[in-house]
Design a protein around this motif. Structure first.
Motif, PDB file in Angstrom:
ATOM      1  N   ALA A   1       0.435  -1.373   0.168  1.00 52.14           N
ATOM      2  CA  ALA A   1       0.027  -0.055   0.096  1.00 52.14           C
ATOM      3  C   ALA A   1       0.894   1.683   0.048  1.00 52.14           C
ATOM      4  O   ALA A   1       2.339   0.748   0.402  1.00 52.14           O
ATOM      5  N   SER A   2       0.551   2.599  -1.088  1.00 53.74           N
ATOM      6  CA  SER A   2       1.183   4.000  -0.103  1.00 53.74           C
ATOM      7  C   SER A   2       1.376   4.441   0.895  1.00 53.74           C
ATOM      8  O   SER A   2       0.588   3.948   1.756  1.00 53.74           O
ATOM      9  N   LEU A   3       2.282   5.016   1.237  1.00 54.90           N
ATOM     10  CA  LEU A   3       2.451   5.355   2.445  1.00 54.90           C
ATOM     11  C   LEU A   3       1.208   5.873   2.912  1.00 54.90           C
ATOM     12  O   LEU A   3       0.667   5.716   4.928  1.00 54.90           O
ATOM     13  N   LEU A   4       0.384   6.353   3.181  1.00 57.60           N
ATOM     14  CA  LEU A   4      -1.000   7.203   3.101  1.00 57.60           C
ATOM     15  C   LEU A   4      -1.644   6.546   3.684  1.00 57.60           C
ATOM     16  O   LEU A   4      -1.862   6.557   5.059  1.00 57.60           O
ATOM     17  N   GLU A   5      -1.893   5.832   2.947  1.00 54.51           N
ATOM     18  CA  GLU A   5      -2.504   4.214   2.894  1.00 54.51           C
ATOM     19  C   GLU A   5      -1.813   3.280   4.380  1.00 54.51           C
ATOM     20  O   GLU A   5      -3.168   2.809   5.088  1.00 54.51           O
ATOM     21  N   ASP A   6      -1.416   3.420   4.687  1.00 53.56           N
ATOM     22  CA  ASP A   6      -0.369   2.191   5.836  1.00 53.56           C
ATOM     23  C   ASP A   6      -1.271   3.490   6.859  1.00 53.56           C
ATOM     24  O   ASP A   6      -1.628   2.820   7.679  1.00 53.56           O
ATOM     25  N   ALA A   7      -0.492   4.776   6.918  1.00 50.35           N
ATOM     26  CA  ALA A   7      -0.349   5.895   8.017  1.00 50.35           C
ATOM     27  C   ALA A   7      -2.019   5.708   8.777  1.00 50.35           C
ATOM     28  O   ALA A   7      -2.954   5.838   9.169  1.00 50.35           O
ATOM     29  N   LYS A   8      -3.048   5.685   7.154  1.00 47.43           N
ATOM     30  CA  LYS A   8      -4.501   5.977   7.728  1.00 47.43           C
ATOM     31  C   LYS A   8      -4.969   4.609   8.392  1.00 47.43           C
ATOM     32  O   LYS A   8      -5.564   4.739   9.384  1.00 47.43           O
ATOM     33  N   SER A   9      -4.620   3.534   7.993  1.00 43.17           N
ATOM     34  CA  SER A   9      -4.717   2.185   8.533  1.00 43.17           C
ATOM     35  C   SER A   9      -3.979   2.061   9.852  1.00 43.17           C
ATOM     36  O   SER A   9      -4.633   1.296  10.582  1.00 43.17           O
ATOM     37  N   GLY A  10      -2.849   2.620  10.250  1.00 37.83           N
ATOM     38  CA  GLY A  10      -2.704   2.533  12.088  1.00 37.83           C
ATOM     39  C   GLY A  10      -4.011   3.529  12.391  1.00 37.83           C
ATOM     40  O   GLY A  10      -3.841   3.195  13.791  1.00 37.83           O
ATOM     41  N   LEU A  11      -3.998   4.815  11.907  1.00 34.52           N
ATOM     42  CA  LEU A  11      -4.507   5.116  12.878  1.00 34.52           C
ATOM     43  C   LEU A  11      -6.601   4.376  12.771  1.00 34.52           C
ATOM     44  O   LEU A  11      -6.603   4.383  14.037  1.00 34.52           O
TER      45      LEU A  11
ATOM     46  N   ALA B   1       2.946  -7.324  14.620  1.00 40.16           N
ATOM     47  CA  ALA B   1       3.954  -6.622  14.307  1.00 40.16           C
ATOM     48  C   ALA B   1       4.148  -5.925  13.056  1.00 40.16           C
ATOM     49  O   ALA B   1       4.496  -4.684  13.131  1.00 40.16           O
ATOM     50  N   GLY B   2       3.384  -6.189  12.410  1.00 38.38           N
ATOM     51  CA  GLY B   2       2.901  -5.633  11.661  1.00 38.38           C
ATOM     52  C   GLY B   2       2.433  -4.728  11.137  1.00 38.38           C
ATOM     53  O   GLY B   2       2.740  -3.200  10.666  1.00 38.38           O
ATOM     54  N   MET B   3       1.756  -4.093  12.267  1.00 33.67           N
ATOM     55  CA  MET B   3       1.457  -2.338  13.024  1.00 33.67           C
ATOM     56  C   MET B   3       2.150  -1.951  14.112  1.00 33.67           C
ATOM     57  O   MET B   3       1.295  -0.896  14.193  1.00 33.67           O
ATOM     58  N   LEU B   4       2.880  -2.572  14.869  1.00 45.18           N
ATOM     59  CA  LEU B   4       3.394  -1.778  16.255  1.00 45.18           C
ATOM     60  C   LEU B   4       3.612  -0.986  15.391  1.00 45.18           C
ATOM     61  O   LEU B   4       3.948   0.368  16.625  1.00 45.18           O
ATOM     62  N   GLY B   5       4.498   0.046  14.465  1.00 46.01           N
ATOM     63  CA  GLY B   5       5.765   0.838  15.132  1.00 46.01           C
ATOM     64  C   GLY B   5       4.742   1.987  14.406  1.00 46.01           C
ATOM     65  O   GLY B   5       4.410   3.023  15.020  1.00 46.01           O
TER      66      GLY B   5
ATOM     67  N   PHE C   1       2.678   2.309  18.219  1.00 48.67           N
ATOM     68  CA  PHE C   1       3.573   3.711  18.813  1.00 48.67           C
ATOM     69  C   PHE C   1       4.007   4.787  18.378  1.00 48.67           C
ATOM     70  O   PHE C   1       4.054   5.588  19.137  1.00 48.67           O
ATOM     71  N   GLY C   2       3.981   5.021  16.940  1.00 51.47           N
ATOM     72  CA  GLY C   2       3.848   6.456  16.552  1.00 51.47           C
ATOM     73  C   GLY C   2       3.087   7.061  16.619  1.00 51.47           C
ATOM     74  O   GLY C   2       2.798   8.454  16.963  1.00 51.47           O
ATOM     75  N   ASN C   3       1.746   6.734  16.105  1.00 51.46           N
ATOM     76  CA  ASN C   3       0.563   7.571  16.445  1.00 51.46           C
ATOM     77  C   ASN C   3       0.245   8.060  18.036  1.00 51.46           C
ATOM     78  O   ASN C   3       0.101   8.786  18.739  1.00 51.46           O
ATOM     79  N   LEU C   4       1.149   6.768  18.891  1.00 49.61           N
ATOM     80  CA  LEU C   4       0.445   7.057  20.222  1.00 49.61           C
ATOM     81  C   LEU C   4       1.867   8.213  21.303  1.00 49.61           C
ATOM     82  O   LEU C   4       1.129   9.171  21.421  1.00 49.61           O
ATOM     83  N   TYR C   5       2.495   8.101  20.698  1.00 51.47           N
ATOM     84  CA  TYR C   5       3.822   8.828  20.868  1.00 51.47           C
ATOM     85  C   TYR C   5       3.439  10.827  20.354  1.00 51.47           C
ATOM     86  O   TYR C   5       3.755  11.301  20.712  1.00 51.47           O
ATOM     87  N   GLY C   6       2.880  10.679  19.040  1.00 50.42           N
ATOM     88  CA  GLY C   6       2.260  11.278  18.395  1.00 50.42           C
ATOM     89  C   GLY C   6       1.528  12.143  19.330  1.00 50.42           C
ATOM     90  O   GLY C   6       0.728  13.618  19.765  1.00 50.42           O
ATOM     91  N   ALA C   7       0.607  11.809  19.585  1.00 52.28           N
ATOM     92  CA  ALA C   7      -1.203  11.755  20.895  1.00 52.28           C
ATOM     93  C   ALA C   7      -0.505  12.293  21.805  1.00 52.28           C
ATOM     94  O   ALA C   7      -0.977  13.616  22.252  1.00 52.28           O
ATOM     95  N   VAL C   8      -0.008  12.127  22.425  1.00 52.60           N
ATOM     96  CA  VAL C   8       1.028  12.344  23.681  1.00 52.60           C
ATOM     97  C   VAL C   8       1.533  13.922  23.492  1.00 52.60           C
ATOM     98  O   VAL C   8       1.542  14.196  24.381  1.00 52.60           O
ATOM     99  N   GLY C   9       2.538  13.819  22.274  1.00 54.73           N
ATOM    100  CA  GLY C   9       2.998  14.627  22.561  1.00 54.73           C
ATOM    101  C   GLY C   9       1.626  16.676  22.268  1.00 54.73           C
ATOM    102  O   GLY C   9       2.058  17.742  22.961  1.00 54.73           O
ATOM    103  N   VAL C  10       0.522  16.295  22.455  1.00 54.47           N
ATOM    104  CA  VAL C  10      -0.442  16.128  21.600  1.00 54.47           C
ATOM    105  C   VAL C  10      -1.184  17.405  22.799  1.00 54.47           C
ATOM    106  O   VAL C  10      -1.308  17.831  22.739  1.00 54.47           O
TER     107      VAL C  10
END
Length: 441
Positions: free
Chosen positions: A214-224, A351-355, A358-367
């Motif tokens: 998938a595209s990078l943006l699609e991956d980011a969306k699926s993570g959310l 494992a395929g979703m772990l990054g 964590f990325g979304n969690l730490y971003g949300a914590v920053g917000v």
């Protein structure tokens, strides 16, 4: 599960932090890289703040520097996490460290005007934002499942110790090498961290080869989407962010508590701010040693509660000494919630979703932290430091109660997994293999 360097290195039982560092070359490399780069970051932050304050003479300029370094990268967290899940984790981390070192080198050599400096600081911070979820996602591949709590606590102890020592090292170096020299030291620290990571084995992404990329943006969306659909993960993430949103204002509130409420000097400010850091180090050491004796749900809820109760009791404190004790104990809670959250997600998330998680969690914590600073600032102006701490702690305890009431029920919907969670991990999304399918060579 064995470490990705091909050996457990820790014997049949649960390993201590020191045994884990001695026995797992992969984890030792990651730990060393994080400690070196975090120490360098703390070193250069002092130098950059002094440089901006001296060259602009404006407090808002220093605030912008901190905002660009902490908050802005959080907005890119979905992309940062998706990068970790798309590429080899070892390569991602090495590239991030080297890129940050190059940016620091440019800053040190040129010491550019504020607008360009902010751009460069933002680029460096984005590199760090990409590195963080990759490093957390790599830990389950470097240590046995039973050692995850110890690994997370050991990493937390090392990085927080480095962060605490960084400003002291900056104070010692500045008279001899100046601003530019301190920044060069930080640039070298990133290069050393990258070199330490070379000892890691390849950590390829956990993707099914039959599924089109998938595209990078699609991956980011699926993570959310995954965080929202996986109920246990959602509860943990929202609870963590809520506790941070309520309690993040404490750094500002403690300054006013010492100077205005207690009418103490600047040394009292340093004492109160340092109390949490000291408690954190003791908390990580204690968690690494005894976390196996309780479930992760208990550790998580206890961490939330102690963190929040620490601020509430600080609001009731009558003197600097009392506030020091409550903030010291609060540090134990922060360490517990950090270790419990990281370990729980490493076991719940495939494992395929772990990054991305964590990325979304730490971003949300920053917000959440940025919102806490903003709302807390208005609250401090309208009331007082003790009142603000009482409200912060009370709100955090309310969030803790909601997590304690919700999370066990969510986890009980799945059969027991034997990891002290109280349930099994959430099922992986379609076409994503679970972490256990990723076997070391």
């Amino acid at each position: 599960m064995t470490a990705s360097d091909g050996s457990t290195g820790t014997g049949p039982g649960k390993a201590s932090g020191l045994r884990l560092l001695r026995g797992s070359a992969g984890f030792r490399s990651l730990w060393s890289a994080r400690v070196v780069s975090v120490g360098g970051d703390a070193l250069s932050l002092v130098a950059l703040m002094l440089h901006v304050a001296d060259t602009t003479g404006q407090a808002i300029a220093v605030s912008l520097l901190l905002l660009v370094g902490d908050f802005v990268p959080s907005l890119l967290s979905p992309i940062a996490g998706a990068i970790s899940d798309r590429f080899d984790l070892k390569r991602v981390m090495i590239v991030c460290e080297l890129a940050q070192g190059v940016v620091l080198l440019l800053i040190a050599v040129s010491l550019p005007p504020l607008p360009l400096l902010l751009v460069l600081v933002g680029l460096r911070a984005i590199g760090g934002q990409v590195f963080l979820p990759a490093s957390r996602a790599a830990i389950p591949e470097l240590v046995r499942d039973k050692d995850l709590e110890t690994a997370n606590a050991t990493l937390g102890f090392g990085t927080n110790a480095a962060e605490a020592l960084g400003p002291l090292a900056a104070a010692a170096l500045l008279p001899f090498v100046g601003i530019r020299g301190v920044l060069l030291v930080d640039a070298v620290s990133f290069l050393l961290a990258g070199a330490a990571l070379l000892r890691l084995r390849s950590l390829p992404p956990a993707r099914s080869p039959e599924v089109p990329q998938a595209s990078l943006l699609e991956d980011a969306k699926s993570g959310l989407g995954y965080i929202w659909s996986a109920k246990a993960v959602r509860v943990v993430a929202l609870g963590f962010c809520a506790v941070v949103a309520f309690n993040g204002v404490d750094d500002v509130a403690l300054v006013l508590l010492a100077t205005e409420s207690f009418a103490a000097g600047e040394s009292a400010v340093g004492l109160l701010l340092g109390a949490v850091g000291i408690g954190l180090l003791f908390g990580y050491a204690l968690t690494a040693r005894h976390s196996a004796r309780m479930s992760l749900v208990t550790l998580l809820v206890a961490g939330f509660a102690v963190n929040s109760a620490g601020n509430l009791l600080t609001g009731l404190a009558w003197a600097v000494a009392a506030a020091f004790v409550t903030q010291f104990v609060r540090g134990f809670g922060i360490a517990a919630m950090d270790v419990a959250t990281n370990t729980m997600l490493q076991r719940l998330v495939p494992a395929g979703m772990l990054g991305r998680v964590f990325g979304n969690l730490y971003g949300a914590v920053g917000v959440a932290a940025a919102l806490s600073y903003t709302a807390g600032g208005f609250l401090l102006d309208a009331t007082s430091a003790p009142t603000t701490l009482l409200i912060a702690g009370g709100g955090g305890l309310l969030a803790t109660l909601l997590v304690a009431w919700t999370l066990p029920g969510v986890l009980r919907k799945h059969p027991a997994d034997g990891h002290g969670l109280g349930s099994s991990p959430q099922p992986p999304p379609p076409h994503e293999p679970p972490r256990s399918s990723r076997k070391p060579d």
